[in-house]
Structures are given as C-alpha cells and as structure tokens.
Design a protein around this motif. Structure first.
Motif, short mmCIF file in Angstrom:
data_model
loop_
_atom_site.label_atom_id
_atom_site.label_comp_id
_atom_site.label_asym_id
_atom_site.label_seq_id
_atom_site.Cartn_x
_atom_site.Cartn_y
_atom_site.Cartn_z
N PRO A 181 18.42 11.65 -34.39
CA PRO A 181 17.35 11.26 -33.45
C PRO A 181 17.70 11.55 -32.01
O PRO A 181 16.83 11.87 -31.21
N ALA A 182 18.98 11.44 -31.66
CA ALA A 182 19.38 11.70 -30.27
C ALA A 182 19.21 13.16 -29.89
O ALA A 182 19.13 13.49 -28.71
N LEU A 183 19.19 14.04 -30.90
CA LEU A 183 19.04 15.47 -30.61
C LEU A 183 17.59 15.90 -30.56
O LEU A 183 17.28 16.99 -30.09
N VAL A 184 16.67 15.06 -31.08
CA VAL A 184 15.26 15.42 -31.07
C VAL A 184 14.71 15.40 -29.65
O VAL A 184 14.00 16.31 -29.22
N SER A 185 15.04 14.35 -28.89
CA SER A 185 14.62 14.29 -27.49
C SER A 185 15.54 15.14 -26.64
O SER A 185 16.72 15.31 -26.97
N PRO A 186 15.03 15.68 -25.54
CA PRO A 186 15.92 16.43 -24.65
C PRO A 186 17.07 15.55 -24.15
O PRO A 186 16.89 14.35 -23.92
N ALA A 187 18.22 16.14 -24.00
CA ALA A 187 19.34 15.42 -23.38
C ALA A 187 18.99 15.12 -21.92
O ALA A 187 18.36 15.93 -21.25
N LEU A 188 19.40 13.97 -21.47
CA LEU A 188 19.22 13.60 -20.06
C LEU A 188 20.54 13.90 -19.36
O LEU A 188 21.55 13.22 -19.61
N ALA A 242 24.41 22.15 -25.23
CA ALA A 242 23.96 23.18 -26.15
C ALA A 242 24.86 23.25 -27.38
O ALA A 242 24.38 23.36 -28.52
N ALA A 243 26.16 23.17 -27.17
CA ALA A 243 27.10 23.24 -28.29
C ALA A 243 26.94 22.07 -29.24
O ALA A 243 27.21 22.19 -30.45
N ASP A 244 26.48 20.93 -28.71
CA ASP A 244 26.29 19.75 -29.55
C ASP A 244 25.00 19.77 -30.35
O ASP A 244 24.73 18.84 -31.11
N GLY A 245 24.19 20.81 -30.16
CA GLY A 245 23.01 20.97 -30.99
C GLY A 245 21.68 20.71 -30.33
O GLY A 245 20.63 20.84 -30.97
N HIS A 246 21.69 20.38 -29.06
CA HIS A 246 20.42 20.17 -28.36
C HIS A 246 19.72 21.51 -28.13
O HIS A 246 20.37 22.52 -27.87
N ARG A 247 18.41 21.45 -28.20
CA ARG A 247 17.61 22.63 -27.89
C ARG A 247 16.98 22.54 -26.50
O ARG A 247 16.43 23.53 -26.01
N SER A 248 17.02 21.37 -25.91
CA SER A 248 16.44 21.20 -24.57
C SER A 248 17.20 20.12 -23.81
O SER A 248 17.85 19.25 -24.40
N GLY A 252 21.06 28.62 -17.52
CA GLY A 252 20.04 29.08 -18.46
C GLY A 252 20.27 30.51 -18.93
O GLY A 252 19.99 30.85 -20.09
N GLN A 253 20.78 31.36 -18.05
CA GLN A 253 21.06 32.74 -18.44
C GLN A 253 22.20 32.81 -19.45
O GLN A 253 22.21 33.68 -20.32
N ARG A 254 23.15 31.89 -19.33
CA ARG A 254 24.28 31.87 -20.27
C ARG A 254 23.97 31.13 -21.56
O ARG A 254 24.69 31.29 -22.55
N LEU A 255 22.91 30.32 -21.53
CA LEU A 255 22.59 29.47 -22.69
C LEU A 255 21.13 29.70 -23.09
O LEU A 255 20.27 28.84 -22.94
N PRO A 256 20.82 30.87 -23.65
CA PRO A 256 19.43 31.19 -23.95
C PRO A 256 18.81 30.28 -25.01
O PRO A 256 17.58 30.19 -25.09
N GLY A 257 19.63 29.59 -25.79
CA GLY A 257 19.08 28.69 -26.80
C GLY A 257 18.77 27.30 -26.30
O GLY A 257 18.30 26.45 -27.07
N LEU A 258 19.02 27.05 -25.02
CA LEU A 258 18.79 25.73 -24.45
C LEU A 258 17.71 25.81 -23.39
O LEU A 258 17.86 26.50 -22.38
N ASP A 259 16.60 25.11 -23.60
CA ASP A 259 15.55 25.01 -22.59
C ASP A 259 15.95 23.94 -21.58
O ASP A 259 16.18 22.79 -21.97
N ILE A 260 16.01 24.30 -20.31
CA ILE A 260 16.47 23.37 -19.28
C ILE A 260 15.36 23.18 -18.24
O ILE A 260 14.84 24.16 -17.70
#
Length: 252
Positions: free
Chosen positions: A3-10, A62-68, A94-102
């Motif tokens: 559940p903690a990964l569903v919401s964007p990380a703060l 990003a490494a911990d599995g967050h997408r945003s 963002g350029q280094r982490l294309p899989g993470l929406d920031i």
C-alpha cells in the motif's frame, strides 16, 4: 504491491545546513508527518550541506519500487531555492530515473499552518496575544528576491490587524533590512509597551541564531523556530495532497 508504494512517495526537501540542529528539526518534522499519515512513505532530503541529498533520495525511492514521487519543498517562500534549485535537481533526477514520475509541490509559504505554528510559538514566550500594547517583529532569514520578503511583511500586517497590536513589522537576518535590532527599536519608538520576536524560520541554525541573539540583546522575547509543529506537518501533507490530486486528474 505494498500500500505504501501505491501512493506517490512524499519526498520532503530542505535547504540543508552545516548546523546539525537544522537537520534534526527537519527529521523531527518528517516524523510528525509520518505520525499523521502512517500510510505514506515519507522521505527526508536536502539541497546542500546536509545528507542525504535530493537526487540520492529520489534514486532510492525508485529502487524501492515507487513509480511516482511528490517533492515537497520545506521552504517558506518562493525565492531562489524554490524557483531554481529544486526544479533543476528534480529535472536532472528525472532524466536519470525515467521510470519515476516526479512532481513538485508548492512551497509551504502561504499555508495557514505556518501562521498557526508561529503564533503558537509566539504565545509561548509572549503570553496572551490580544494585547494592544504588544509590538511584534516577524523575523525571517531574508532574500534577494523582493516578493519573498514582501510576503513576510504581509503576514506581519495581517497579524497586527487580527490581534489589534500596537504595531508589527518584518525583519531579516540577512540580505535586506530592517534588522531585528532596528525593527525592535522602531516598534518601541511607535509606542509598543513590550516587544516580542516571532521566527518565520523552519529550523534552528547559524542565521536563526543571529535572530535570537539580536532579539535578546534588544530586550525582546523571542520565539522558537516553527520546527515539527503539527500545523507545519499538516501544511506538508496539504501540499503533497494538492499535487497528488492533480496527478490523479491527469491520469483519469
């Protein structure tokens, strides 16, 4: 997915300081945010002088599995750090982490929670605030960005009208005037029977120490920085929530 990964990380980002008290206060604020929202993944980062740095924290997110992630600047005004440093750091990450929406949230300045916290700190040293003989100095760090300084003065004027004080004014530790020393003297010259200094500062440090030193030397009461006040944590969460709503609306 957790559940903690569903919401964007703060990801809270503060300026950073060589003074360890500053990082400790930011960490305590993050703990209060977690206490209010234990379901969120809350991280602490810094732009400079303290660790961990914002790019490193975003990489870990990003490494911990967050997408945003939502970056919440722990800044009280839209000066250089908010307008330049944070966006540049986020863009590079963002350029280094294309899989993470920031996304970047607004700064804390302008949220009512800051005033609630500052007035709570002020009352703790000045006593009842409904005293027409009270003069209040709202002391901030100061900036070369004039609108950021003007925003502090606007808060002081709003407080004066709300409480009916003898007078109130902004003062600054650096970059602009008046100084705390001059502001205290000016309020006394305008008839204030007693003067107190409220800090429009998030955490202790070298420049806030100047505010405290000058206030004490001038014989004024001086309040603590905002720190991990529950109202400041609410401001952090509100800034995060506003961006999360926008992200959800964009994805719909």
């Amino acid at each position: 997915m957790s559940p903690a990964l569903v919401s964007p990380a703060l990801v809270a980002v503060a300026h950073g300081s060589r003074d360890p008290r500053s990082a400790a206060a930011v960490t305590a604020l993050a703990e209060e945010v977690r206490r209010q929202r234990p379901d969120l993944d809350v991280r602490v980062s810094f732009l400079d002088l303290s660790a961990p740095r914002l790019p490193d924290v975003l990489a870990t997110v990003a490494a911990d599995g967050h997408r945003s992630a939502v970056v919440v600047p722990l800044l009280l005004g839209r000066a250089y750090h908010a307008r330049v440093d944070v966006p540049e750091a986020v863009s590079a990450a963002g350029q280094r982490l294309p899989g993470l929406d920031i996304a970047i949230a607004p700064v804390l300045g302008g949220h009512d929670g800051l005033g609630t916290a500052a007035l709570r700190r002020l009352a703790a040293v000045a006593g009842p605030l409904d005293d027409p003989g009270l003069g209040v100095v709202l002391a901030a760090i100061g900036s070369s960005h004039r609108p950021a300084n003007a925003a502090v003065a606007e808060v002081a004027a709003t407080w004066q009208g709300r409480f009916g004080w003898s007078c109130a004014t902004a003062a600054f530790a650096t970059a602009t005037t008046p100084t705390v020393t001059d502001a205290v003297a000016a309020l006394r010259a305008r008839g204030a029977r007693r003067v107190a200094v409220a800090q429009w500062v998030l955490a202790p440090g070298l420049l806030p120490d100047r505010i405290v030193r000058d206030a004490i030397a001038a014989g004024a009461h001086v309040a603590d920085p905002l720190g991990p006040d529950p109202a400041v944590a609410e401001a952090v969460l509100d800034r995060y929530a506003s961006v999360k709503r926008s992200l959800a609306a964009s994805a719909a």
